[in-house]
Design a protein around this motif. Sequence first.
Motif, PDB file in Angstrom:
ATOM      1  N   PRO A  77      -4.463  -7.007   7.148  1.00 57.62           N
ATOM      2  CA  PRO A  77      -3.172  -6.551   6.607  1.00 57.62           C
ATOM      3  C   PRO A  77      -3.291  -5.596   5.413  1.00 57.62           C
ATOM      4  O   PRO A  77      -2.317  -4.931   5.075  1.00 57.62           O
ATOM      5  N   LEU A  78      -4.468  -5.511   4.769  1.00 57.42           N
ATOM      6  CA  LEU A  78      -4.576  -4.659   3.565  1.00 57.42           C
ATOM      7  C   LEU A  78      -5.226  -3.310   3.847  1.00 57.42           C
ATOM      8  O   LEU A  78      -5.573  -2.587   2.920  1.00 57.42           O
ATOM      9  N   LYS A  79      -5.395  -3.003   5.142  1.00 53.27           N
ATOM     10  CA  LYS A  79      -6.242  -1.842   5.445  1.00 53.27           C
ATOM     11  C   LYS A  79      -5.650  -0.490   5.053  1.00 53.27           C
ATOM     12  O   LYS A  79      -6.336   0.524   5.142  1.00 53.27           O
ATOM     13  N   THR A  80      -4.389  -0.479   4.592  1.00 50.88           N
ATOM     14  CA  THR A  80      -3.820   0.797   4.120  1.00 50.88           C
ATOM     15  C   THR A  80      -3.782   0.846   2.585  1.00 50.88           C
ATOM     16  O   THR A  80      -3.298   1.819   2.004  1.00 50.88           O
ATOM     17  N   LEU A  81      -4.283  -0.204   1.939  1.00 52.98           N
ATOM     18  CA  LEU A  81      -4.174  -0.273   0.472  1.00 52.98           C
ATOM     19  C   LEU A  81      -5.471   0.084  -0.238  1.00 52.98           C
ATOM     20  O   LEU A  81      -6.560  -0.191   0.262  1.00 52.98           O
ATOM     21  N   ARG A  82      -5.320   0.656  -1.437  1.00 52.41           N
ATOM     22  CA  ARG A  82      -6.461   0.813  -2.333  1.00 52.41           C
ATOM     23  C   ARG A  82      -6.390  -0.299  -3.372  1.00 52.41           C
ATOM     24  O   ARG A  82      -5.396  -1.018  -3.452  1.00 52.41           O
ATOM     25  N   LYS A  83      -7.471  -0.419  -4.164  1.00 55.69           N
ATOM     26  CA  LYS A  83      -7.558  -1.539  -5.113  1.00 55.69           C
ATOM     27  C   LYS A  83      -6.334  -1.646  -6.039  1.00 55.69           C
ATOM     28  O   LYS A  83      -5.814  -2.737  -6.261  1.00 55.69           O
ATOM     29  N   ASP A  84      -5.870  -0.488  -6.554  1.00 57.29           N
ATOM     30  CA  ASP A  84      -4.714  -0.521  -7.457  1.00 57.29           C
ATOM     31  C   ASP A  84      -3.498  -1.104  -6.761  1.00 57.29           C
ATOM     32  O   ASP A  84      -2.740  -1.873  -7.357  1.00 57.29           O
ATOM     33  N   ASP A  85      -3.301  -0.698  -5.491  1.00 58.54           N
ATOM     34  CA  ASP A  85      -2.167  -1.220  -4.722  1.00 58.54           C
ATOM     35  C   ASP A  85      -2.321  -2.727  -4.521  1.00 58.54           C
ATOM     36  O   ASP A  85      -1.362  -3.486  -4.644  1.00 58.54           O
ATOM     37  N   VAL A  86      -3.554  -3.151  -4.217  1.00 59.68           N
ATOM     38  CA  VAL A  86      -3.801  -4.577  -3.980  1.00 59.68           C
ATOM     39  C   VAL A  86      -3.401  -5.372  -5.228  1.00 59.68           C
ATOM     40  O   VAL A  86      -2.725  -6.404  -5.136  1.00 59.68           O
ATOM     41  N   ARG A  87      -3.791  -4.865  -6.405  1.00 64.33           N
ATOM     42  CA  ARG A  87      -3.469  -5.582  -7.654  1.00 64.33           C
ATOM     43  C   ARG A  87      -1.956  -5.648  -7.869  1.00 64.33           C
ATOM     44  O   ARG A  87      -1.424  -6.675  -8.290  1.00 64.33           O
ATOM     45  N   GLU A  88      -1.245  -4.546  -7.573  1.00 66.76           N
ATOM     46  CA  GLU A  88       0.204  -4.526  -7.744  1.00 66.76           C
ATOM     47  C   GLU A  88       0.884  -5.523  -6.807  1.00 66.76           C
ATOM     48  O   GLU A  88       1.759  -6.284  -7.220  1.00 66.76           O
ATOM     49  N   VAL A  89       0.479  -5.504  -5.535  1.00 69.00           N
ATOM     50  CA  VAL A  89       1.109  -6.405  -4.558  1.00 69.00           C
ATOM     51  C   VAL A  89       0.794  -7.854  -4.921  1.00 69.00           C
ATOM     52  O   VAL A  89       1.660  -8.740  -4.843  1.00 69.00           O
ATOM     53  N   ALA A  90      -0.448  -8.096  -5.372  1.00 65.35           N
ATOM     54  CA  ALA A  90      -0.843  -9.460  -5.756  1.00 65.35           C
ATOM     55  C   ALA A  90       0.046  -9.967  -6.892  1.00 65.35           C
ATOM     56  O   ALA A  90       0.492 -11.115  -6.892  1.00 65.35           O
ATOM     57  N   LYS A  91       0.326  -9.078  -7.845  1.00 65.80           N
ATOM     58  CA  LYS A  91       1.173  -9.458  -8.982  1.00 65.80           C
ATOM     59  C   LYS A  91       2.586  -9.771  -8.505  1.00 65.80           C
ATOM     60  O   LYS A  91       3.182 -10.782  -8.885  1.00 65.80           O
ATOM     61  N   LEU A  92       3.100  -8.893  -7.632  1.00 63.75           N
ATOM     62  CA  LEU A  92       4.454  -9.095  -7.097  1.00 63.75           C
ATOM     63  C   LEU A  92       4.586 -10.434  -6.372  1.00 63.75           C
ATOM     64  O   LEU A  92       5.630 -11.064  -6.381  1.00 63.75           O
ATOM     65  N   LEU A  93       3.490 -10.857  -5.717  1.00 69.30           N
ATOM     66  CA  LEU A  93       3.541 -12.107  -4.953  1.00 69.30           C
ATOM     67  C   LEU A  93       3.235 -13.330  -5.814  1.00 69.30           C
ATOM     68  O   LEU A  93       3.061 -14.426  -5.309  1.00 69.30           O
ATOM     69  N   GLY A  94       3.129 -13.120  -7.117  1.00 67.32           N
ATOM     70  CA  GLY A  94       2.999 -14.257  -8.028  1.00 67.32           C
ATOM     71  C   GLY A  94       1.581 -14.730  -8.276  1.00 67.32           C
ATOM     72  O   GLY A  94       1.378 -15.810  -8.845  1.00 67.32           O
ATOM     73  N   LEU A  95       0.576 -13.943  -7.850  1.00 65.46           N
ATOM     74  CA  LEU A  95      -0.793 -14.346  -8.182  1.00 65.46           C
ATOM     75  C   LEU A  95      -1.011 -14.135  -9.678  1.00 65.46           C
ATOM     76  O   LEU A  95      -0.626 -13.103 -10.218  1.00 65.46           O
ATOM     77  N   PRO A  96      -1.628 -15.110 -10.358  1.00 66.87           N
ATOM     78  CA  PRO A  96      -1.798 -14.986 -11.811  1.00 66.87           C
ATOM     79  C   PRO A  96      -2.752 -13.847 -12.172  1.00 66.87           C
ATOM     80  O   PRO A  96      -3.577 -13.428 -11.345  1.00 66.87           O
ATOM     81  N   ALA A  97      -2.676 -13.378 -13.427  1.00 70.95           N
ATOM     82  CA  ALA A  97      -3.495 -12.245 -13.880  1.00 70.95           C
ATOM     83  C   ALA A  97      -4.993 -12.527 -13.693  1.00 70.95           C
ATOM     84  O   ALA A  97      -5.759 -11.605 -13.434  1.00 70.95           O
TER      85      ALA A  97
END
Length: 310
Positions: A165-185
Amino acid sequence: MDYENFIDEQIAHIKQTVGEAKAINALSGGVDSSLVTVLGHRALGDQLRTVFVDNALMRKGEPQQVVEIFASLGIAVELVDAKNEFLSALAGLTDPEEKRQAVTDTFYSKVFSRLVKESDAKYLLHGTILTDIEETVDGIKRQHNILTQLGIDTEKEYGYSVLEPLKTLRKDDVREVAKLLGLPAEISQRIPFPGPALATRIIGEVTLDRLETVRAATSIVEEELADSGAFQYLAVLLNDRATGIRNKKREFGQIIVVRCIESTDARTATVTKLPWDKLNRVSERITRIKGVNRCLYDLTPKPPATIEYI
Ligand code: XMP
């Protein structure tokens, strides 16, 4: 990129593809596999089995911490103890590439493939990101074809499918989406940590004793340099020894290298100009570790050095 939209689309896609079947994924605690875990559980709930393989090479308390973080998000993670399998695969190996290969093979061909086969999973969720695909195409990384790595013949065992599911994302995008989904810092902003884990931070043979030494040094470096703002910081155990004095006695002790670097994508890196007091404090604490009597700071940029030591 519209991240909210990305989340909705991926959840819908996973749900629709997997249907009533079962799925499995391996969580390492890194931001990519953590994001896949959250997306997968939003889409599939209990139909998704998430495993964390304890390979004996993680940082102090890391397996339990990862399990606890996900428990607090309502996601059950199964801790699989494979410490002995990894340690025996690494026993006697000193060549960097052989060590890396042993960790990869033990994970994919032995431990994870066994878990996949034991479960009724028809789908594997995998945290491949766009950069992985680009680097595979460029020949920088070994191929990321997880089915081949698992020793699964797609022709014969056509029942298995991989979702990325992440194959269109770069690392920065992954971090942003992770934050949006409530993953802690501590997950979304985690500094890079290599797949072969502390095996990349030991020159020479990986043994339990040597792992304990580099694990202790890693905790000190991560604690002391957390506020440095650097891209990555780490400790490495060398295979050499040096003479020192402890309690008025001569000691032929171990040597730890501290590395702290600035980078944006890990392809090139410069060395962080750490304050002298900070370096002194790190050195004092590291040379209190049993058997360690030298602490060195690595001044080499990438290139010509790489970031890790193996
Ligand atoms: P090097 O040592 O090649 O590292 O300069 C570049 C970046 O990649 C990380 N690294 C790895 N990450 N699996 C990973 O997931 C690996 O085998 C691996 N080897 C290195 C390293 O920590 C640095 O950020």
